[in-house]
Write an enzyme that holds these catalytic residues in place. Sequence first.
Site, mmCIF file in Angstrom:
data_model
loop_
_atom_site.group_PDB
_atom_site.id
_atom_site.type_symbol
_atom_site.label_atom_id
_atom_site.label_comp_id
_atom_site.label_asym_id
_atom_site.label_seq_id
_atom_site.Cartn_x
_atom_site.Cartn_y
_atom_site.Cartn_z
ATOM 1 N N SER A 110 132.355 -46.555 -41.505
ATOM 2 C CA SER A 110 133.311 -46.691 -42.687
ATOM 3 C C SER A 110 134.241 -45.633 -42.566
ATOM 4 C CB SER A 110 132.342 -46.307 -44.016
ATOM 5 O OG SER A 110 133.394 -46.296 -45.154
ATOM 6 N N TYR A 141 126.064 -42.188 -48.300
ATOM 7 C CA TYR A 141 126.665 -42.976 -47.317
ATOM 8 C C TYR A 141 127.505 -42.411 -46.478
ATOM 9 C CZ TYR A 141 129.801 -47.522 -46.865
ATOM 10 O OH TYR A 141 130.194 -48.631 -46.498
ATOM 11 N N ALA A 142 128.340 -41.448 -46.765
ATOM 12 C CA ALA A 142 129.197 -40.554 -45.895
ATOM 13 C C ALA A 142 128.445 -40.262 -44.732
ATOM 14 C CB ALA A 142 129.774 -39.534 -46.191
ATOM 15 N N ASP A 147 114.265 -57.680 -43.799
ATOM 16 C CA ASP A 147 114.745 -56.084 -44.323
ATOM 17 C C ASP A 147 115.169 -55.403 -42.878
ATOM 18 O OD1 ASP A 147 115.242 -53.804 -44.846
ATOM 19 O OD2 ASP A 147 113.535 -53.768 -46.696
ATOM 20 N N LYS A 173 127.133 -43.091 -42.484
ATOM 21 C CA LYS A 173 128.159 -43.888 -41.827
ATOM 22 C C LYS A 173 128.856 -42.785 -40.577
ATOM 23 C CE LYS A 173 128.565 -47.756 -43.428
ATOM 24 N NZ LYS A 173 127.779 -48.922 -42.724
ATOM 25 N N GLY A 196 122.847 -58.615 -42.504
ATOM 26 C CA GLY A 196 123.630 -58.396 -43.692
ATOM 27 C C GLY A 196 124.660 -59.516 -43.796
ATOM 28 N N ALA A 197 124.425 -60.671 -43.129
ATOM 29 C CA ALA A 197 125.442 -61.621 -42.907
ATOM 30 C C ALA A 197 125.410 -62.804 -44.178
ATOM 31 C CB ALA A 197 125.251 -62.307 -41.652
HETATM 32 P P1 NAP Z 1 128.347 -56.466 -49.090
HETATM 33 O O1 NAP Z 1 129.080 -57.598 -49.759
HETATM 34 O O2 NAP Z 1 127.295 -55.681 -50.306
HETATM 35 O O3 NAP Z 1 127.063 -57.369 -48.154
HETATM 36 C C1 NAP Z 1 126.005 -56.619 -47.513
HETATM 37 C C2 NAP Z 1 124.879 -57.280 -47.100
HETATM 38 O O4 NAP Z 1 123.948 -56.753 -46.521
HETATM 39 C C3 NAP Z 1 124.434 -58.066 -48.413
HETATM 40 O O5 NAP Z 1 124.145 -59.485 -48.291
HETATM 41 C C4 NAP Z 1 122.893 -57.230 -48.568
HETATM 42 O O6 NAP Z 1 121.938 -58.204 -49.172
HETATM 43 C C5 NAP Z 1 122.751 -57.057 -47.281
HETATM 44 N N1 NAP Z 1 121.621 -55.997 -47.002
HETATM 45 C C6 NAP Z 1 121.595 -54.964 -47.692
HETATM 46 N N2 NAP Z 1 120.353 -54.284 -47.416
HETATM 47 C C7 NAP Z 1 119.629 -54.936 -46.331
HETATM 48 C C8 NAP Z 1 118.723 -54.919 -45.576
HETATM 49 N N3 NAP Z 1 117.792 -53.733 -45.739
HETATM 50 N N4 NAP Z 1 118.600 -55.675 -44.621
HETATM 51 C C9 NAP Z 1 119.168 -56.863 -44.380
HETATM 52 N N5 NAP Z 1 120.315 -57.142 -45.014
HETATM 53 C C10 NAP Z 1 120.707 -56.067 -46.189
HETATM 54 O O7 NAP Z 1 128.868 -55.399 -48.096
HETATM 55 P P2 NAP Z 1 130.129 -55.506 -47.213
HETATM 56 O O8 NAP Z 1 131.469 -55.002 -48.008
HETATM 57 O O9 NAP Z 1 130.147 -56.881 -46.646
HETATM 58 O O10 NAP Z 1 129.616 -54.465 -46.099
HETATM 59 C C11 NAP Z 1 129.235 -54.785 -44.985
HETATM 60 C C12 NAP Z 1 129.184 -53.420 -44.008
HETATM 61 O O11 NAP Z 1 130.569 -52.981 -43.881
HETATM 62 C C13 NAP Z 1 128.267 -52.423 -44.611
HETATM 63 O O12 NAP Z 1 127.465 -51.772 -43.731
HETATM 64 C C14 NAP Z 1 129.195 -51.467 -45.330
HETATM 65 O O13 NAP Z 1 128.591 -50.251 -45.788
HETATM 66 C C15 NAP Z 1 130.513 -51.694 -44.444
HETATM 67 N N6 NAP Z 1 131.520 -51.336 -45.173
HETATM 68 C C16 NAP Z 1 132.381 -51.966 -45.941
HETATM 69 C C17 NAP Z 1 133.388 -51.350 -46.683
HETATM 70 C C18 NAP Z 1 134.227 -52.444 -47.754
HETATM 71 O O14 NAP Z 1 135.266 -51.991 -48.136
HETATM 72 N N7 NAP Z 1 133.642 -53.489 -48.199
HETATM 73 C C19 NAP Z 1 133.908 -50.542 -46.056
HETATM 74 C C20 NAP Z 1 133.524 -49.839 -44.992
HETATM 75 C C21 NAP Z 1 132.423 -50.128 -44.483
HETATM 76 P P3 NAP Z 1 121.524 -58.112 -50.676
HETATM 77 O O15 NAP Z 1 122.784 -58.935 -51.040
HETATM 78 O O16 NAP Z 1 120.327 -59.020 -50.754
HETATM 79 O O17 NAP Z 1 121.585 -56.580 -51.069
#
Ligand code: NAP
Length: 252
Positions: free
Chosen positions: A141, A153-154, A62, A157, A12-13
């Site tokens: 999270s 989601y909860a 994926d 996580k 997801g990078a």
């Molecule tokens: P984000 O901006 O939505 O980025 C997530 C990335 O994961 C996107 O590039 C997405 O691709 C990719 N992805 C989704 N499904 C996938 C799959 N099946 N295989 C490979 N890649 C996939 O999210 P983020 O905020 O950076 O979050 C990153 C992590 O931190 C997640 O696990 C999230 O739950 C966790 N987190 C985030 C927050 C927050 O406040 N942002 C808080 C707590 C935890 P697409 O764009 O193509 O969908």
Amino acid sequence: MSTPTKTAIVTGAARGIGAGVARRLAADGMAVAVIDLDEVACKPVVEQIQAAGGRAIAVGADVADEAAVTGAVERVVAELGAPTVLVNNAGVIRDNLLFRMTTDDWDTVMNVHLRGAFLMTRAVQKYMTEAKFGRIVNLSSTSALGNRGQANYAAAKAGVQGFTKTLAFELGKFGVTANAIAPGFIETEMTAATAARVGIPFEDFKAGAAKEIPVARTGVPEDIAHAVSFFASEGAGFVSGQVLYVAGGPKA
Ligand code: NAP
């Protein structure tokens, strides 16, 4: 003798936290596989890493698809070397109150966060155990503690935390640690999408969230990358099975 370059995989990078983590691990001297659903979307992060003098490749996969995971890890081994650092970061949200949550909303979130972390970790662990060194960092999270509108989601996580602790038990004797990071509010497209869903401009949404955060600001991907960098470091070999809340305050 210089230490050989370590290979890290970050899922997801292509953007958000994962992109920040990939850039940071590259800056720490690792070769980084930038994995996301769309390989083309990973290229800007790879180019940023290369422009800064680092080594990275873009891999489209994926994480919930077993064959895609196997293929992605084989590519990483062939092009960058055996991976000994894995950051399970890929994530999605499908928020809704329980009575409106569809089975598809539930399955999608479980598949990406739990099945994805399981498939990636299972595919990579043999390289870590063979190397007698490994660092697994899983993204949990603060929502693991429960959050309105996020039953799926909860649960996922919280599941990530149990998964992480079990990895710590099973893999510790091979020099492999597993830890989880539980971020609070981090400014990414994920939180921007939540703001859009509830109909609040993102700047107002962030300001509202910051009022509830002891350090009086929302987080940025670099805040999480810093914690990942610690867990991934050689010196963190006696830290395993932990959940670190990176939330600007004592969330847990
Ligand atoms: P984000 O901006 O939505 O980025 C997530 C990335 O994961 C996107 O590039 C997405 O691709 C990719 N992805 C989704 N499904 C996938 C799959 N099946 N295989 C490979 N890649 C996939 O999210 P983020 O905020 O950076 O979050 C990153 C992590 O931190 C997640 O696990 C999230 O739950 C966790 N987190 C985030 C927050 C927050 O406040 N942002 C808080 C707590 C935890 P697409 O764009 O193509 O969908």
